[in-house]
Design an enzyme around this catalytic site. Structure first.
Site, PDB file in Angstrom:
ATOM      1  N   TYR A 170      16.021  86.605  -5.656  1.00 17.37           N
ATOM      2  CA  TYR A 170      15.943  85.430  -4.518  1.00 17.37           C
ATOM      3  C   TYR A 170      16.895  84.494  -4.855  1.00 17.37           C
ATOM      4  CZ  TYR A 170      12.831  83.117  -1.268  1.00 17.37           C
ATOM      5  OH  TYR A 170      12.250  82.630  -0.299  1.00 17.37           O
ATOM      6  N   LYS A 217      13.941  76.513  -1.607  1.00 13.64           N
ATOM      7  CA  LYS A 217      12.239  76.520  -1.527  1.00 13.64           C
ATOM      8  C   LYS A 217      11.845  75.206  -2.351  1.00 13.64           C
ATOM      9  CE  LYS A 217      11.883  79.493   1.754  1.00 13.64           C
ATOM     10  NZ  LYS A 217      11.759  79.059   3.067  1.00 13.64           N
TER      11      LYS A 217
HETATM   12  N1  LIG Z   1       9.691  87.092   4.743  1.00 16.35           N
HETATM   13  C1  LIG Z   1       9.296  86.693   3.709  1.00 16.35           C
HETATM   14  O1  LIG Z   1       9.004  87.409   2.710  1.00 16.35           O
HETATM   15  C2  LIG Z   1       8.964  85.304   3.636  1.00 16.35           C
HETATM   16  C3  LIG Z   1       7.967  84.983   2.431  1.00 16.35           C
HETATM   17  C4  LIG Z   1       7.758  83.299   2.354  1.00 16.35           C
HETATM   18  C5  LIG Z   1       8.370  82.572   3.142  1.00 16.35           C
HETATM   19  N2  LIG Z   1       9.275  83.114   4.110  1.00 16.35           N
HETATM   20  C6  LIG Z   1       9.721  81.921   5.134  1.00 16.35           C
HETATM   21  O2  LIG Z   1       9.228  82.002   6.164  1.00 16.35           O
HETATM   22  C7  LIG Z   1      10.316  81.475   6.968  1.00 16.35           C
HETATM   23  C8  LIG Z   1      10.476  82.426   8.461  1.00 16.35           C
HETATM   24  O3  LIG Z   1      11.163  83.707   8.016  1.00 16.35           O
HETATM   25  P1  LIG Z   1      10.896  85.290   8.485  1.00 16.35           P
HETATM   26  O4  LIG Z   1      10.505  85.810   7.234  1.00 16.35           O
HETATM   27  O5  LIG Z   1       9.771  84.947   9.437  1.00 16.35           O
HETATM   28  O6  LIG Z   1      12.282  85.578   8.561  1.00 16.35           O
HETATM   29  P2  LIG Z   1      12.935  85.387  10.240  1.00 16.35           P
HETATM   30  O7  LIG Z   1      14.431  86.062   9.909  1.00 16.35           O
HETATM   31  O8  LIG Z   1      12.121  86.207  11.366  1.00 16.35           O
HETATM   32  O9  LIG Z   1      13.177  84.156  10.343  1.00 16.35           O
HETATM   33  C9  LIG Z   1      14.065  83.087   9.963  1.00 16.35           C
HETATM   34  C10 LIG Z   1      14.446  82.280  11.216  1.00 16.35           C
HETATM   35  O10 LIG Z   1      15.458  81.301  10.698  1.00 16.35           O
HETATM   36  C11 LIG Z   1      16.042  80.899  11.832  1.00 16.35           C
HETATM   37  N3  LIG Z   1      17.335  80.303  11.360  1.00 16.35           N
HETATM   38  C12 LIG Z   1      18.153  80.720  10.456  1.00 16.35           C
HETATM   39  N4  LIG Z   1      19.290  79.642  10.524  1.00 16.35           N
HETATM   40  C13 LIG Z   1      18.923  78.686  11.489  1.00 16.35           C
HETATM   41  C14 LIG Z   1      19.641  77.555  11.921  1.00 16.35           C
HETATM   42  N5  LIG Z   1      20.915  77.115  11.498  1.00 16.35           N
HETATM   43  N6  LIG Z   1      18.764  76.713  12.818  1.00 16.35           N
HETATM   44  C15 LIG Z   1      17.550  77.199  13.282  1.00 16.35           C
HETATM   45  N7  LIG Z   1      16.887  78.304  12.946  1.00 16.35           N
HETATM   46  C16 LIG Z   1      17.667  78.964  12.025  1.00 16.35           C
HETATM   47  C17 LIG Z   1      16.504  82.234  12.370  1.00 16.35           C
HETATM   48  O11 LIG Z   1      16.754  82.083  13.794  1.00 16.35           O
HETATM   49  C18 LIG Z   1      15.115  82.879  12.128  1.00 16.35           C
HETATM   50  O12 LIG Z   1      14.414  82.890  13.423  1.00 16.35           O
HETATM   51  C19 LIG Z   1      11.339  80.942   6.351  1.00 16.35           C
HETATM   52  O13 LIG Z   1      11.330  79.930   5.852  1.00 16.35           O
HETATM   53  C20 LIG Z   1      11.331  82.027   5.233  1.00 16.35           C
HETATM   54  O14 LIG Z   1      11.962  81.526   3.888  1.00 16.35           O
HETATM   55  C21 LIG Z   1       9.429  84.281   4.365  1.00 16.35           C
END
Ligand SMILES: NC(=O)c1ccc[n+]([C@@H]2O[C@H](COP(=O)([O-])OP(=O)(O)OC[C@H]3O[C@@H](n4cnc5c(N)ncnc54)[C@H](O)[C@@H]3O)[C@@H](O)[C@H]2O)c1
Length: 255
Positions: free
Chosen positions: A154, A161
């Protein structure tokens, strides 16, 4: 039937694919009675295509959260559509490839800076951009991956984070007087685009198969979406600066 977001107007960032946590937040929010507006990055057409799969239509606004121009015009565009907002979902994360996958000791600051800007500072930028629309108070909800631990692969998303979690507490401190709450969902691993871009994330996720007290399904973002909707609702009226784990219970397991 009444829903827990009846009459609420919610802005949701981060809908990229059906696997996006934000897509499920938008779906559950609409099912619970909210009017939803989406923001899109990198292209509105992508998000518009996915938005067609939601139970109800949702307008899409382009937003690169690092663009001052996009942030400056956001409130006016949202006001034209919805008038005001009761909630904002920050579901945004990004780190360059050299900040992930086992390169922690060699990552240049430019890449760390990008990860921090997009993934942590943006919670403040997005909240401030939406502030003029929340004069009656509101709920801001973001997504973290438990930053108390040093996870394999990570890398610099971990410190990003940790910065997001601290930013959420400071926003909660400074916006409480305006009746604005700021909370995070700490989600377990989901097989989204963001997760797939982390080399070796699958191996990290396997920890959930052995350690999660509740059965965990990486292909199901809905539990995280439901957690987001709960925090957007009036059922956490005095909760702010909090991190709610939607991780099957892994965070509290000793071994
Ligand atoms: N997938 C996992 O395992 C997980 C676990 C815990 C937390 N998260 C967090 O959840 C959130 C959503 O991620 P996800 O897993 O749904 O993946 P995802 O790839 O579907 O979503 C990530 C989003 O970030 C957006 N993004 C990136 N750069 C950007 C910018 N400059 N301006 C605006 N938007 C931007 C992308 O367009 C995308 O929609 C993130 O913060 C991620 O770190 C994910």
């Amino acid at each position: 039937m009444s829903g827990i977001l009846d009459g609420k107007r919610i802005l949701i960032t981060g809908v990229l694919m059906e696997s996006s946590i934000a897509f499920h937040a938008a779906k559950v929010a609409q099912e619970q009675g909210a009017e939803v507006i989406l923001t899109a990055f990198p292209r509105p057409t992508l998000t518009e295509r996915i938005a067609k799969k939601l139970p109800k239509p949702a307008k899409v606004i382009e937003l690169d959260v690092t663009s001052t121009e996009h942030l400056d015009r956001l409130a006016d565009l949202v006001r034209d559509e919805l008038g005001s907002l009761d909630g904002v979902v920050h579901s945004i994360g990004f780190a360059p490839q050299d900040a992930l996958g086992g390169n922690f000791l060699n990552t240049p600051f430019e890449s760390v800076s990008t990860a921090m800007h997009v993934s942590a500072f943006s919670l403040k930028s997005l909240t401030m951009a939406c502030l003029p629309l929340m004069s009656e108070g509101g709920s801001v909800v973001g997504l973290t991956f438990d930053a108390q631990f040093a996870w394999p692969q990570y890398d610099w998303m971990g410190p990003a984070k940790a910065a997001l979690e601290a930013t959420s507490r400071y926003l909660a401190r400074d916006l409480g007087k305006q009746s604005i709450r700021c909370n995070l969902i700490s989600a377990g691993p989901i097989g989204s685009m963001a997760a797939k871009s982390i080399p070796g994330f699958g191996e990290l996720a396997e920890v959930w198969n052995t350690r999660s007290p509740l059965a965990w399904d990486m292909a199901d973002p809905e539990p995280a979406g439901r957690g987001i909707v709960a925090l957007l609702s009036d059922f956490f009226p005095k909760t702010t600066g909090e991190i709610v784990h939607v991780d099957g219970g892994v965070h509290m397991m000793g071994a």
